[in-house]
Scaffold this active site. Structure first.
Site, PDB file in Angstrom:
ATOM      1  N   TRP A 149      36.777 101.957  58.090  1.00  0.00           N
ATOM      2  CA  TRP A 149      38.103 101.947  58.404  1.00  0.00           C
ATOM      3  C   TRP A 149      38.266 100.531  59.071  1.00  0.00           C
ATOM      4  CZ3 TRP A 149      40.508 106.012  57.060  1.00  0.00           C
ATOM      5  CH2 TRP A 149      41.896 106.069  57.513  1.00  0.00           C
ATOM      6  N   ASP A 205      46.192  95.153  61.866  1.00  0.00           N
ATOM      7  CA  ASP A 205      47.424  95.348  62.569  1.00  0.00           C
ATOM      8  C   ASP A 205      47.818  97.138  62.493  1.00  0.00           C
ATOM      9  OD1 ASP A 205      47.303  96.160  59.535  1.00  0.00           O
ATOM     10  OD2 ASP A 205      49.640  95.765  59.502  1.00  0.00           O
TER      11      ASP A 205
END
Ligand SMILES: *[C@@H]1O[C@H](CO)[C@@H](O)[C@H](O)[C@H]1NC(C)=O
Ligand SMILES: *[C@@H]1O[C@H](CO)[C@@H](O)[C@H](O)[C@H]1NC(C)=O
Ligand SMILES: *[C@@H]1O[C@H](CO)[C@@H](O)[C@H](O)[C@H]1NC(C)=O
Ligand SMILES: *[C@@H]1O[C@H](CO)[C@@H](O)[C@H](O)[C@H]1NC(C)=O
Length: 615
Positions: A149, A205
């Site tokens: 991830w 982000d």
């Protein structure tokens, strides 16, 4: 999904050579009327996604917020720290303004669940040095998600601190200092320690794609340390690391300003930097008590934030065909960033409401401050919606002030009206709406879409939360330094609330009968070639090549060779399918094997989006 849309989709499912369906525009009533019903749907939508009593949360731990009930295409059946914190901040604000006392139990359950999540070791690290707090998402049973991830994401702890402090401040103002100190502070303290220690390290982000530094993350980190220190002091504690690091974060925040807009990421991602990231950063650091339209903290009414609003929203005018006929100065559908290709790259409900929310915030601030300043930086923003705008200061007793506020209000309402136009009549909000026809797309019942609608609607009616102290000595240091303050991390174990949370029982939930499935195929084609879909069920024309379903190339771009179609299919149906190209009667099949898919049947799910590439 409205009946009309379902009917349209069904027609296409059996028709041949069908292009993407046409969304018949709904007659839009007044925005006020729509928001009255939609805010109620949205609040229910949020609560449906919070364990253990939410309708869509079977198997979810009490107090955890799922991102969406969607378990496949996309799989959002996790709890994200960011989405959860933004959602709980929204609920805490509603609770504090006194309109829904039932929310208090949920807030306490969330806080209890977060005290456990903080201690779960995960691929970002563990609790002893705080590194594990940067993990973006966890399984719904509170265990670590161990797949690959974009991690860490360092906005989560900051947002979680902000959400909890909102409730803690409520307790303090009601004389219950000890609960704020004994139960909430120990959790918040860990998050503040994390921000103080790691703010100057790279992060993914908020869209989980880009590694670097992110405006949204830096902005919410600064806010958290400022209000974290104030909270600490109000209960007789302190946060020395907050005090030492906040000015440096504020210093770094200035560097995102390009001179005409906010560069949302420092990262090697080849993008313009226009990104709803910055709109969200601005609205989530809005301070209703700011004494000026402060540029340093990018307050919504600051000339930098307004210039950025124009830059970001304009970047979507030519990108989505939904925006094709909208004149400059009128609201448009807003996505994440113009270069986005996720699920085809579409407008997002929460990005479009953010564009509205910043402007409602700005109106609130102008009225409170008593004037509007137009500078050379913000002039283009104002002229687009109020052509005679000129630089200067307009006091609230002038007609220019009144006229500008009215123009900004109309402009802001335009964004909300776009959301209204592309929301199905039952009010459910997915993550995205399709860029050519506005059809709901991607994850169903997205918690963040609902929370975003609620906060924008609240600001529209001038309902605001408390101050975070943006005006309290936040001067930007003259030199920025790369700094960090190492903290200590202690498990927060006290969940002995004076009044224990009372969980309600989960309402029963009816599984969907049909799901709008968008098939997307990335395939390079030449002029004259078409792409079709066929498969082993009737709705996919039973392997026919003559009655197969034509995909649309409306979003085909040289950098992104997308063909797509949306079909309404029976929930739970298993199917095999394949794409083929056709040119002048010549059929070219994809390679074997056949693709397989099972239409989801999970409660709360109304859409799915399959992303394939020519094989
Ligand atoms: C750390 O802070 C310095 C000074 O503001 C800045 O130049 C640098 O880009 C920052 N790095 C990260 C990853 O935040
Ligand atoms: C609670 O904290 C507030 C803020 O610090 C303070 O003004 C108040 O006196 C405290 N109340 C009690 C009962 O200690
Ligand atoms: C824009 O206008 C053209 C010409 O009138 C029309 O064909 C097209 O459908 C319109 N597009 C949208 C998104 O309204
Ligand atoms: C279509 O294929 C799926 C997956 O192989 C299978 O489960 C299903 O029974 C098939 N349906 C029909 C109508 O043949």
């Amino acid at each position: 999904m409205t009946r009309a849309i379902l009917a349209a989709l069904n027609l296409l499912a059996v028709g041949q050579a069908a292009a993407a369906f046409e969304l018949v525009p709904r007659a839009t009533g007044s925005l006020d009327t729509w928001l009255t019903s939609e805010t109620s749907v949205a609040l229910d939508g949020v609560l449906d996604n919070i364990g253990a009593s939410g309708a869509f949360t079977e198997g979810v731990i009490e107090g955890l917020v799922i991102a969406s009930p969607s378990k496949v295409d996309p799989d959002y059946w996790y709890t994200w720290t960011r989405d959860s914190a933004l959602t709980l901040k929204c609920l805490a604000d509603i609770f504090v303004t006194g309109t829904d006392s039932d929310l208090e139990s949920i807030i306490k359950e969330y806080i209890n669940a977060q005290s456990v999540i903080q201690g779960v070791s995960n691929p970002s690290g563990d609790f002893s040095d705080g590194s594990g707090l940067g993990e973006p998402k966890f399984n719904v049973d509170e265990t670590a998600f161990t797949g690959s991830w974009g991690r860490p994401q360092r906005d989560g702890p900051a947002l979680r601190a902000t959400a909890m402090i909102t409730y803690a401040n409520y307790l303090i103002s009601n004389g219950d200092n000890s609960t704020a100190r004994d139960i909430i502070w120990p959790i918040v303290k860990n998050d503040l320690a994390y921000v103080s220690q790691y703010w100057n390290d790279t992060t993914y982000d908020l869209w989980e794609e880009t590694l670097g530094s992110s405006f949204f993350t830096t902005a919410v980190q600064h806010r958290a340390l400022v209000e974290g220190n104030a909270f600490a002091e109000s209960i007789g504690e302190s946060c020395a690391n907050c005090v030492s690091q906040a000015p440096q974060i504020l210093c770094f925040l200035q560097s995102y300003w390009t001179g005409s807009y906010i560069l949302s990421n420092f990262a090697n991602n080849g993008r313009s930097g226009y990104d709803a990231n910055s709109l969200l950063g601005v609205i989530h650091t809005f301070d209703p008590d700011a004494s000026t339209c402060d540029d340093a903290t990018f307050q919504p009414c600051s000339d930098k934030a307004l210039a950025n609003h124009k830059g970001v929203t304009d970047s979507f005018r030519d990108v989505f065909s939904l925006n094709a006929n909208i004149s400059a100065g009128s609201a448009v559908a807003v996505g994440r960033y113009p270069e986005d290709v996720y699920q085809g790259g579409n407008p997002w409900y929460l990005a479009t409401t953010a564009a509205a929310e910043q402007l409602y915030d700005a109106i609130y601030q102008w009225k409170k401050i008593g004037s509007i300043d137009i500078t050379s930086t913000s002039l283009a923003f104002f002229q687009a919606i109020y052509p005679s705008a000129a630089t200067g200061t307009y006091s609230s007793d002038s007609t220019t002030f009144t006229d500008i506020v009215s123009a900004v209000q109309t402009y802001a309402d335009g964004y909300m009206s776009i959301v209204e136009e592309y929301t199905p009549s039952d009010g459910t909000l997915t993550e995205q709406f399709q860029r050519d026809n506005g059809a709901p797309l991607s994850a169903s019942a997205l918690t963040w879409s609902y929370a975003a609608l609620l906060t924008a609607a609240a600001r529209r009616s001038s309902t605001v939360g408390g101050s975070w102290g943006s005006s309290n000595g936040n001067t930007v240091p003259s030199t920025c330094s790369a700094t960090s303050a190492t903290g200590s991390y202690t498990s927060a174990t006290n969940t002995a609330w004076p009044t224990a949370p009372v969980s309600s029982t989960r309402p029963s939930c009816t599984a969907p009968t049909e799901v709008a499935v968008t098939f997307q195929e990335i395939v390079t084609t030449t002029f004259g070639e078409n792409v079709y879909l066929t498969g082993n069920i009737t709705a996919l024309s039973s392997w026919s090549t003559t009655d197969a379903i034509l995909l649309s190339a409306a979003d085909y771009r040289s950098a992104y060779n997308l063909w797509y179609v949306t079909l309404t299919l029976p929930a739970g149906e298993s199917l095999e399918y394949k794409f083929f190209k056709e040119n002048d009667g010549t059929v070219t099949w994809e390679d074997d094997p056949n693709r397989v898919f099972t239409v989801p049947s999970d409660c709360g799910v109304s859409t799915a989006c399959i992303n394939d590439e020519w094989q």
